[in-house]
Enzyme design. Sequence first.
Site, PDB file in Angstrom:
ATOM      1  N   HIS A   1      16.748  -3.403  46.239  1.00 25.50           N
ATOM      2  CA  HIS A   1      18.042  -4.088  46.275  1.00 25.50           C
ATOM      3  C   HIS A   1      19.142  -3.047  46.101  1.00 25.50           C
ATOM      4  O   HIS A   1      19.346  -2.540  45.002  1.00 25.50           O
ATOM      5  CB  HIS A   1      18.061  -5.141  45.149  1.00 25.50           C
ATOM      6  CG  HIS A   1      19.354  -5.880  45.013  1.00 25.50           C
ATOM      7  ND1 HIS A   1      19.648  -6.654  43.910  1.00 25.50           N
ATOM      8  CD2 HIS A   1      20.425  -5.987  45.830  1.00 25.50           C
ATOM      9  CE1 HIS A   1      20.853  -7.190  44.063  1.00 25.50           C
ATOM     10  NE2 HIS A   1      21.343  -6.800  45.211  1.00 25.50           N
TER      11      HIS A   1
ATOM     12  N   GLY B   1      19.179 -14.223  36.273  1.00 24.68           N
ATOM     13  CA  GLY B   1      19.091 -15.357  35.350  1.00 24.68           C
ATOM     14  C   GLY B   1      17.955 -16.330  35.633  1.00 24.68           C
ATOM     15  O   GLY B   1      18.015 -17.499  35.249  1.00 24.68           O
TER      16      GLY B   1
ATOM     17  N   ASP C   1      16.453  -2.218  41.460  1.00 26.93           N
ATOM     18  CA  ASP C   1      17.907  -2.432  41.475  1.00 26.93           C
ATOM     19  C   ASP C   1      18.663  -1.104  41.502  1.00 26.93           C
ATOM     20  O   ASP C   1      18.921  -0.505  40.457  1.00 26.93           O
ATOM     21  CB  ASP C   1      18.324  -3.235  40.235  1.00 26.93           C
ATOM     22  CG  ASP C   1      17.980  -4.706  40.376  1.00 26.93           C
ATOM     23  OD1 ASP C   1      18.360  -5.302  41.401  1.00 26.93           O
ATOM     24  OD2 ASP C   1      17.348  -5.261  39.461  1.00 26.93           O
TER      25      ASP C   1
ATOM     26  N   GLY D   1      25.267  -6.190  38.714  1.00 29.17           N
ATOM     27  CA  GLY D   1      25.712  -5.142  37.791  1.00 29.17           C
ATOM     28  C   GLY D   1      24.831  -4.969  36.579  1.00 29.17           C
ATOM     29  O   GLY D   1      24.671  -3.868  36.091  1.00 29.17           O
TER      30      GLY D   1
ATOM     31  N   ASP E   1      18.455 -14.037  42.777  1.00 26.53           N
ATOM     32  CA  ASP E   1      18.382 -12.885  41.872  1.00 26.53           C
ATOM     33  C   ASP E   1      19.412 -13.015  40.754  1.00 26.53           C
ATOM     34  O   ASP E   1      20.618 -13.006  41.003  1.00 26.53           O
ATOM     35  CB  ASP E   1      18.641 -11.613  42.695  1.00 26.53           C
ATOM     36  CG  ASP E   1      18.513 -10.338  41.874  1.00 26.53           C
ATOM     37  OD1 ASP E   1      18.036 -10.411  40.730  1.00 26.53           O
ATOM     38  OD2 ASP E   1      18.879  -9.268  42.400  1.00 26.53           O
TER      39      ASP E   1
ATOM     40  N   SER F   1      12.073  -7.604  38.571  1.00 24.07           N
ATOM     41  CA  SER F   1      13.094  -6.565  38.415  1.00 24.07           C
ATOM     42  C   SER F   1      12.726  -5.688  37.220  1.00 24.07           C
ATOM     43  O   SER F   1      12.570  -6.176  36.097  1.00 24.07           O
ATOM     44  CB  SER F   1      14.467  -7.196  38.190  1.00 24.07           C
ATOM     45  OG  SER F   1      15.346  -6.211  37.686  1.00 24.07           O
TER      46      SER F   1
ATOM     47  N   GLY G   1      19.761  -9.643  32.508  1.00 25.70           N
ATOM     48  CA  GLY G   1      19.908 -10.472  31.314  1.00 25.70           C
ATOM     49  C   GLY G   1      21.113 -11.397  31.289  1.00 25.70           C
ATOM     50  O   GLY G   1      21.532 -11.835  30.222  1.00 25.70           O
TER      51      GLY G   1
HETATM   52  C1  DX5 Z   1      21.577  -7.740  38.761  1.00 28.89           C
HETATM   53  C2  DX5 Z   1      20.265  -7.350  39.404  1.00 28.89           C
HETATM   54  C3  DX5 Z   1      19.134  -8.294  39.078  1.00 28.89           C
HETATM   55  C4  DX5 Z   1      18.836  -8.435  37.614  1.00 28.89           C
HETATM   56  C5  DX5 Z   1      17.741  -9.419  37.368  1.00 28.89           C
HETATM   57  O1  DX5 Z   1      22.591  -6.928  39.239  1.00 28.89           O
HETATM   58  O2  DX5 Z   1      20.390  -7.346  40.800  1.00 28.89           O
HETATM   59  O3  DX5 Z   1      17.989  -7.929  39.810  1.00 28.89           O
HETATM   60  O4  DX5 Z   1      18.555  -7.226  37.025  1.00 28.89           O
HETATM   61  O5  DX5 Z   1      17.517  -9.475  36.003  1.00 28.89           O
HETATM   62  P1  DX5 Z   1      17.496 -10.836  35.140  1.00 28.89           P
HETATM   63  O6  DX5 Z   1      16.355 -11.654  35.643  1.00 28.89           O
HETATM   64  O7  DX5 Z   1      17.320 -10.328  33.768  1.00 28.89           O
HETATM   65  O8  DX5 Z   1      18.824 -11.538  35.369  1.00 28.89           O
HETATM   66 ZN    ZN Z   2      18.509  -7.255  42.038  1.00 25.77          ZN
END
Ligand code: DX5
Ligand code: ZN
Length: 220
Positions: free
Chosen positions: A67, A181, A34, A146, A179, A7, A149
Amino acid sequence: MVEVSASILTLEKENAIKTMYNLEAGKIDYFHIDVMDGKFVEKDTTELMKDYALTASHISNLGLDVHLMVKNVEKFIDEYSMLEPEIITFHIEATKNEERTKSVIEEIKNIGSRVGIAISPDTSIDKIKSYLPYVHMVLVMTVVPGKGGQKLIPETLEKVKALKKYINENNIDIDIEVDGGINDETASKAIESGANILVAGNYLITSKNIGESVKKIKES
Ligand code: DX5
Ligand code: ZN
């Protein structure tokens, strides 16, 4: 085989190209884009993601894993079609009724992309079971959509387990993507639960050695 989709939501603009190169050299499998419209979720990343997706498709041969966290799914399928994404994923919470969900699946297939269907943490897998034979991937959100991190919500992995069991019992050949964390600790739990495509944002973007971090996820 486990695949990693990076991402690039939290990429720093000044380092965007360099980090994209490092991600590709680090052997990620896809760039995860995203797209947030400020309606389905609070944030609006439409311009930034268009910019990054275009850059990624110019400098790399890796597939785009788009996404869509948007209400107007059809508009963004149309917008992204020129980049020929490998996968386009929409949220079942956005399409709501069966007729629209089926037509969105057809639209994505018509532009030649694989179809992903996403569920937010509060949505049961029962809502998507009837579509599974017609799509290529289920994206199980392991955080509330949303922002990047966030911490993985452990209960969401129970849904991954139940989904994996269901597709095995019904002989459905489909990918399960998680997807939110994902890091070197949560990756093994997600894989054990049945996921085979792992999205990682912050963990990779902040890594000092991206190749090593990708390896850690794949070998967890
Ligand atoms: C959240 C996104 C994710 C997110 C992943 O809404 O869909 O793709 O940015 O990022 P990390 O791995 O930092 O949680
Ligand atoms: Zn995503």
